[in-house]
Design an enzyme around this catalytic site. Structure first.
Site, short mmCIF file in Angstrom:
data_model
loop_
_atom_site.label_atom_id
_atom_site.label_comp_id
_atom_site.label_asym_id
_atom_site.label_seq_id
_atom_site.Cartn_x
_atom_site.Cartn_y
_atom_site.Cartn_z
N ASN A 7 0.83 -1.36 -0.19
CA ASN A 7 0.01 0.00 -0.11
C ASN A 7 0.94 1.21 0.12
O ASN A 7 1.47 1.55 1.02
CB ASN A 7 -0.86 0.02 1.25
N ARG A 91 -2.65 -2.25 -3.17
CA ARG A 91 -3.82 -1.57 -3.14
C ARG A 91 -3.76 -0.31 -3.94
O ARG A 91 -2.81 0.53 -4.05
CB ARG A 91 -4.01 -0.85 -1.53
N HIS A 180 -12.92 2.70 0.56
CA HIS A 180 -13.02 1.46 1.49
C HIS A 180 -13.39 0.24 0.99
O HIS A 180 -14.16 -0.51 1.80
CB HIS A 180 -13.63 1.87 2.69
N LEU A 209 -15.58 2.63 10.51
CA LEU A 209 -15.22 3.76 11.29
C LEU A 209 -13.53 3.78 11.88
O LEU A 209 -13.34 3.25 12.77
CB LEU A 209 -16.29 3.80 12.57
N ASN A 211 -10.11 6.29 11.10
CA ASN A 211 -9.73 7.75 10.91
C ASN A 211 -10.48 8.28 9.83
O ASN A 211 -10.99 9.24 9.74
CB ASN A 211 -8.14 7.90 10.66
N ARG A 241 -11.66 15.11 8.78
CA ARG A 241 -12.44 15.55 7.58
C ARG A 241 -13.74 15.72 7.98
O ARG A 241 -14.39 15.37 8.66
CB ARG A 241 -12.58 14.54 6.33
N ASP A 284 -8.14 11.56 17.46
CA ASP A 284 -7.98 10.39 17.91
C ASP A 284 -9.28 10.04 18.96
O ASP A 284 -9.35 10.81 19.75
CB ASP A 284 -6.77 10.02 18.47
N ASN A 336 -13.21 -1.13 18.06
CA ASN A 336 -12.42 -0.96 19.51
C ASN A 336 -13.29 -0.10 20.32
O ASN A 336 -13.06 0.10 21.62
CB ASN A 336 -11.31 -0.61 19.52
N GLU A 385 -8.06 -5.72 5.31
CA GLU A 385 -7.94 -5.28 4.01
C GLU A 385 -6.85 -6.06 3.35
O GLU A 385 -6.83 -6.27 2.04
CB GLU A 385 -7.75 -3.56 3.79
P1 ADP Z 1 -7.15 4.43 9.59
O1 ADP Z 1 -6.90 3.11 8.98
O2 ADP Z 1 -8.33 5.22 8.81
O3 ADP Z 1 -6.01 5.24 9.85
P2 ADP Z 1 -8.15 3.10 11.83
O4 ADP Z 1 -8.88 2.22 11.35
O5 ADP Z 1 -6.65 2.34 12.28
O6 ADP Z 1 -7.79 4.43 10.96
O7 ADP Z 1 -8.79 3.93 13.16
C1 ADP Z 1 -8.17 4.73 13.99
C2 ADP Z 1 -8.81 5.19 15.28
O8 ADP Z 1 -9.36 3.93 15.90
C3 ADP Z 1 -8.45 5.97 16.21
O9 ADP Z 1 -9.29 7.22 16.27
C4 ADP Z 1 -8.17 5.32 17.50
O10 ADP Z 1 -8.54 6.22 18.41
C5 ADP Z 1 -9.45 4.30 17.29
N1 ADP Z 1 -8.84 3.08 18.07
C6 ADP Z 1 -7.98 2.27 17.78
N2 ADP Z 1 -7.68 1.35 18.69
C7 ADP Z 1 -8.66 1.56 19.60
C8 ADP Z 1 -8.90 1.17 21.10
N3 ADP Z 1 -8.32 -0.07 21.63
N4 ADP Z 1 -9.83 1.80 21.73
C9 ADP Z 1 -10.54 2.58 21.40
N5 ADP Z 1 -10.25 3.35 20.00
C10 ADP Z 1 -9.38 2.66 19.37
#
Ligand code: ADP
Length: 400
Positions: A7, A91, A180, A209, A211, A241, A284, A336, A385
């Site tokens: 990726n 990707r 996605h 859900l 980032n 965003r 975050d 999570n 993915e």
């Molecule tokens: P991307 O792949 O779009 O960069 P992710 O799918 O990794 O993003 O999601 C990131 C988000 O997931 C962050 O806002 C983070 O706080 C949340 N996150 C990841 N792990 C945890 C956890 N253990 N508890 C709560 N939130 C989490």
């Protein structure tokens, strides 16, 4: 077969080496600051320590070479030579209207991906550089492109057309594409599997859900609508965003702040979402939940606006499919963040979701959140993915 999944971003490269027979990840890593001072690689073999070190990576070709060197390294490597890599899955962010599925890469495919550069100017050129670099280093190894947009190509016109003069669609292909797609496809398939049902019999809403975040309506196995649009800026409020907003805000803000269109879009992409809404507290969701619990009102408002928007999209897609059987949460927050899921749950109870607060506490696992009497089964399905890309790569490489 061992499949390398890549990726490539403009200055980064994420990779996983997957054994497609066992579906185990043999090693994974990330190269950052490619072409910038201080470039480095973090490499982790399965079951081993992550090793991070500086490495000279003036371009992506150099980065791919370093990845190969790590994978074949005596100490931290997991294969003895490059020849063990049977195929590479790339990707690719934007496949426009040209690709409704993954494809084996040849010159015509590369040309078509280049043709989509306009639609994803930050991503597609980087993806292409990754493809060219691998072709140079691994000639003869089959390579497959897996597109973020492909799964959503099944959307009907009424879902993908904007209410703009049709000539702009004709001339510039301005329409909803959605992103996605690999995740929405993987998660909806897996949700059906977990329930012991055929995806072709189900109406599924997938909430990816992370980032970046998007919701999709998957009816009888096909994406019929999704919240991201021409670009990933549309739809949900995300980490940074804005998601949906009145387009007139763009010129209003440009005039008030003395900015041009590109600068306003930059704000909408990088400084908005829950980061902007929380007055800069964080993008975050972990931080925001904590800040809100500690009494930061703006962080609480940001989370509430976020959850409300997710709830509205679920309602909209239940309407779009004239019903819904399954709602699946996935990606960092969806998998999570029990607090955010609980906030969303408040907006969808009327559907008969019967989310059990005890089950909702579980993090990062496949779990059915609804109790036995629910009309709509709500669940958590972790996305993967890279595995989805590896599976597509093996399937197509076998045919090539
Ligand atoms: P991307 O792949 O779009 O960069 P992710 O799918 O990794 O993003 O999601 C990131 C988000 O997931 C962050 O806002 C983070 O706080 C949340 N996150 C990841 N792990 C945890 C956890 N253990 N508890 C709560 N939130 C989490």
């Amino acid at each position: 077969m061992k499949v390398l999944v890549l990726n490539c971003g403009s200055s980064s490269l994420k990779y996983q080496l997957i054994d497609s027979d066992t579906e185990d990840v043999l090693a994974k890593g990330l190269c950052e600051r490619i072409g910038i001072d201080g470039s480095n690689i973090a490499h982790q073999p399965a079951g081993g320590e992550k090793v991070k070190e500086e490495a000279d990576m003036p371009d992506h070709t150099a980065a791919v070479k370093i990845v190969i060197a790590k994978l074949t390294d005596e100490k931290v490597g997991v294969i003895s030579s490059l020849a063990e890599i049977g195929a590479v899955g790339h990707r690719v962010v934007h496949g426009g209207e040209d690709f409704s599925g993954a494809v084996v890469i040849d010159e015509a495919v590369i040309h078509a991906i280049e043709g989509c550069n306009d639609l994803a100017p930050l991503h597609n050129p980087a993806n292409l550089i990754g493809i060219r670099s691998c072709q140079a280093i691994m000639p003869g190894v089959p390579m497959v492109a897996v597109f973020d947009t492909a799964f959503h190509q099944s959307m009907p016109k009424k879902a993908y057309l904007y209410g703009l003069p049709y000539e702009y669609y004709r001339k510039y292909k301005i329409r909803r594409y959605g992103f996605h797609g690999t995740s929405h496809d993987f998660v909806s398939k897996r949700a059906a599997e977990i329930l012991g049902k055929d995806r072709k019999d189900l109406k599924i809403i997938v909430c990816h859900l992370g980032n970046g975040a998007s919701v999709s309506a998957v009816k009888y196995g096909e994406s019929v609508d999704t919240s991201m649009g021409l670009t990933p800026l549309e739809g949900l409020i995300m980490g940074t965003r804005s998601g949906d907003m009145d387009p007139a805000i763009l010129s209003f803000l440009a005039e008030k702040e003395g900015l041009d269109a590109a600068q306003v879009i930059e704000i909408c992409n990088k400084k908005s979402g829950v980061l902007g809404l929380s007055d800069g507290a964080s993008s975050d969701f972990r931080d925001l939940v904590q800040a809100s619990e500690e009494g930061n009102e703006q962080a609480g408002n940001a989370l509430e606006a976020y959850a409300y928007r997710v709830g509205k999209y679920i309602g909209a897609y239940a309407a779009a499919m004239n019903g819904v059987d399954v709602i699946a949460f996935t990606a960092g927050v969806g998998e999570n963040n029990a607090e955010v899921r609980a906030m969303v749950a408040r907006y969808i109870g009327y559907l008969g979701t019967n989310i059990d607060p005890e089950r909702n506490r579980i993090r990062g696992e496949e779990v059915i959140l609804s109790d036995g009497g629910a009309k709509v089964v709500t669940m958590v399905v972790p996305t993967n993915e890279e595995l989805a890309i590896a599976r597509e790569t093996v399937r197509l490489a076998a045919e090539s």
